[in-house]
Design an enzyme around this catalytic site. Structure first.
Site, PDB file in Angstrom:
ATOM      1  N   GLY A 262      37.121  68.152 149.916  1.00  0.00           N
ATOM      2  CA  GLY A 262      35.389  69.070 150.316  1.00  0.00           C
ATOM      3  C   GLY A 262      35.171  70.219 150.426  1.00  0.00           C
ATOM      4  O   GLY A 262      35.977  70.945 149.801  1.00  0.00           O
ATOM      5  N   CYS A 263      33.907  70.494 150.340  1.00  0.00           N
ATOM      6  CA  CYS A 263      33.819  72.476 149.959  1.00  0.00           C
ATOM      7  C   CYS A 263      34.295  72.755 150.813  1.00  0.00           C
ATOM      8  O   CYS A 263      34.459  73.998 151.070  1.00  0.00           O
ATOM      9  CB  CYS A 263      31.933  72.023 150.043  1.00  0.00           C
ATOM     10  SG  CYS A 263      31.310  71.314 151.319  1.00  0.00           S
ATOM     11  N   PHE A 264      33.998  73.057 151.740  1.00  0.00           N
ATOM     12  CA  PHE A 264      34.988  73.373 152.892  1.00  0.00           C
ATOM     13  C   PHE A 264      36.092  73.398 153.087  1.00  0.00           C
ATOM     14  O   PHE A 264      36.738  74.617 152.761  1.00  0.00           O
ATOM     15  CB  PHE A 264      34.393  72.957 154.585  1.00  0.00           C
ATOM     16  CG  PHE A 264      33.089  73.828 155.351  1.00  0.00           C
ATOM     17  CD1 PHE A 264      31.814  75.332 154.856  1.00  0.00           C
ATOM     18  CD2 PHE A 264      32.441  72.940 155.446  1.00  0.00           C
ATOM     19  CE1 PHE A 264      30.853  75.472 155.411  1.00  0.00           C
ATOM     20  CE2 PHE A 264      30.838  72.921 156.143  1.00  0.00           C
ATOM     21  CZ  PHE A 264      30.169  73.980 155.565  1.00  0.00           C
ATOM     22  N   ALA A 265      36.712  73.075 152.785  1.00  0.00           N
ATOM     23  CA  ALA A 265      37.644  72.634 152.606  1.00  0.00           C
ATOM     24  C   ALA A 265      38.874  73.573 151.253  1.00  0.00           C
ATOM     25  O   ALA A 265      39.298  74.257 151.288  1.00  0.00           O
ATOM     26  CB  ALA A 265      38.342  71.820 152.307  1.00  0.00           C
TER      27      ALA A 265
ATOM     28  N   ALA B 176      36.767  76.037 149.523  1.00  0.00           N
ATOM     29  CA  ALA B 176      36.927  77.585 150.197  1.00  0.00           C
ATOM     30  C   ALA B 176      37.895  77.951 150.595  1.00  0.00           C
ATOM     31  O   ALA B 176      38.440  79.243 150.566  1.00  0.00           O
ATOM     32  CB  ALA B 176      35.408  77.301 150.627  1.00  0.00           C
TER      33      ALA B 176
END
EC number: 1.2.1.38
Length: 345
Positions: free
Chosen positions: A148-151, A153
């Site tokens: 995932g994108c948040f994961a 970063a």
């Protein structure tokens, strides 16, 4: 090498098209859609005119296998779980951008996603595609679960701290902010222009579905890791994620030690750029690129580390990392077709 994209009309899908159409090794064999079969992609997205001539096709695993070797799934949660067994059965390699195969434990997926998990056998076989930390596994995978994108970063920001064991395991706090494209193409009240412009929203407090995949990797790196505190905010930009991460060190340190730790950790990672001491990145500085930029600070008074990381959620947070993983899968240099300079201003 021929590739196919399923879910080609979503934001993740069209970013894959942009990257793969310009890739020196991969070529797009077919584009697939659920709701717009028979449409020219240029009718759906006019910015592809004079670049693409593809018609959106229905999803037929056997037909795709005759045309492609790798399939990218840019589909919503739940859809990939149904399609992937059919694609693997005909010998295709799959890179899934949804969350369906990120968690090994099916009960964890069902708790956070509120839907049935994929086949347990496939959950065990799937490789979590955090490129910088899973290169050997990705190179030998048949099924890659794109993070995932948040994961992405968050994990790139915290990895050096957790792997080195220098922080208190229960002290990790992550404050995350995302541009509106991270919410997907379908409009909602929260993403409606009058609601978001000149405003910001906090959402899914302590309930965001990226929490379990973050904690899964943290536990893999350090078995003593405890649950994290994680909050997410929607901000009025189209692209970009900024993570501000806080953690308490076990013993007194100097900022120079932390700076050296990060620089050495990512010395050979082409897409992770560690800023000089005292410098911090902003999302615009990575827009349109596959970079993750990181800045570090240390407060001697509180003995807390602050790490700031930024990515483009559509690139390193989705399509860019998917292509990076495809490069590894194909035995290519992982930067192939991804050496785009950020778009600035």
């Amino acid at each position: 090498m021929k590739v196919a994209i399923i879910g080609a009309t979503g934001y993740g899908g069209i970013e894959l098209i942009r990257l793969l159409e310009q890739h020196p090794y991969f070529s797009i064999a077919s584009l697939h859609s659920f709701s717009q079969v028979g449409e020219f992609i240029t009718n759906v997205y006019p910015h592809f005119r004079n670049v693409l001539v593809h018609t959106l096709q229905e999803i037929d695993a056997e037909k795709i296998e005759k045309e492609a070797e790798i399939v990218f799934l840019a589909t919503p949660a739940g859809v990939s779980a149904e399609l992937t067994p059919k694609l693997l059965a005909v010998g295709l390699k799959v890179i899934d951008l949804s969350g369906d195969f990120r968690m090994i434990d099916p009960s964890s997926y069902e708790l956070w996603y509120k839907r049935p998990a994929a086949q347990e056998e496939l959950l065990r076989k799937a490789v979590y595609g955090l490129s910088e930390w899973k290169r050997p596994e990705i190179q030998n995978a048949n099924l890659i679960a794109n993070p995932g994108c948040f994961a992405t970063a968050a994990l790139l920001a915290v990895a050096p701290l957790v792997r080195s064991g220098i922080i208190e395991e229960a002290s990790i706090i992550i404050d995350a902010k995302s541009g509106v494209s991270g919410a997907g193409k379908t409009p909602t009240t929260m993403t409606h222009f009058p609601e978001l412009y000149d405003n910001l929203h906090i959402y899914k407090v302590n309930q965001h579905q990226h929490v379990p995949e973050i904690e899964q990797m943290l536990t893999e790196w350090n078995r003593e890791t405890k649950p994290i505190t994680f909050s997410t905010h929607l901000i009025p930009i189209s692209r970009g994620i900024m993570i501000t991460l806080y953690a308490k060190v076990k013993e007194e340190m100097k900022i120079e030690q932390l700076q050296k730790l990060y620089e050495e950790t990512y010395e050979y990672s082409a897409f992770v750029r560690v800023r000089s001491q005292g410098e911090f990145p902003s999302p615009k500085e990575v827009r349109g690129s596959n970079y993750c930029d990181i800045g570090i600070a240390y407060d001697e008074r509180t003995e807390r580390v602050t790490v700031v990381s930024v990515i483009d959620n559509m690139m390193k947070g989705a399509a860019g990392q998917a292509v990076q993983n495809a490069n590894l899968l194909a035995g290519l240099e992982e930067t192939t077709g991804l050496q785009h300079m950020p778009l600035y201003p």
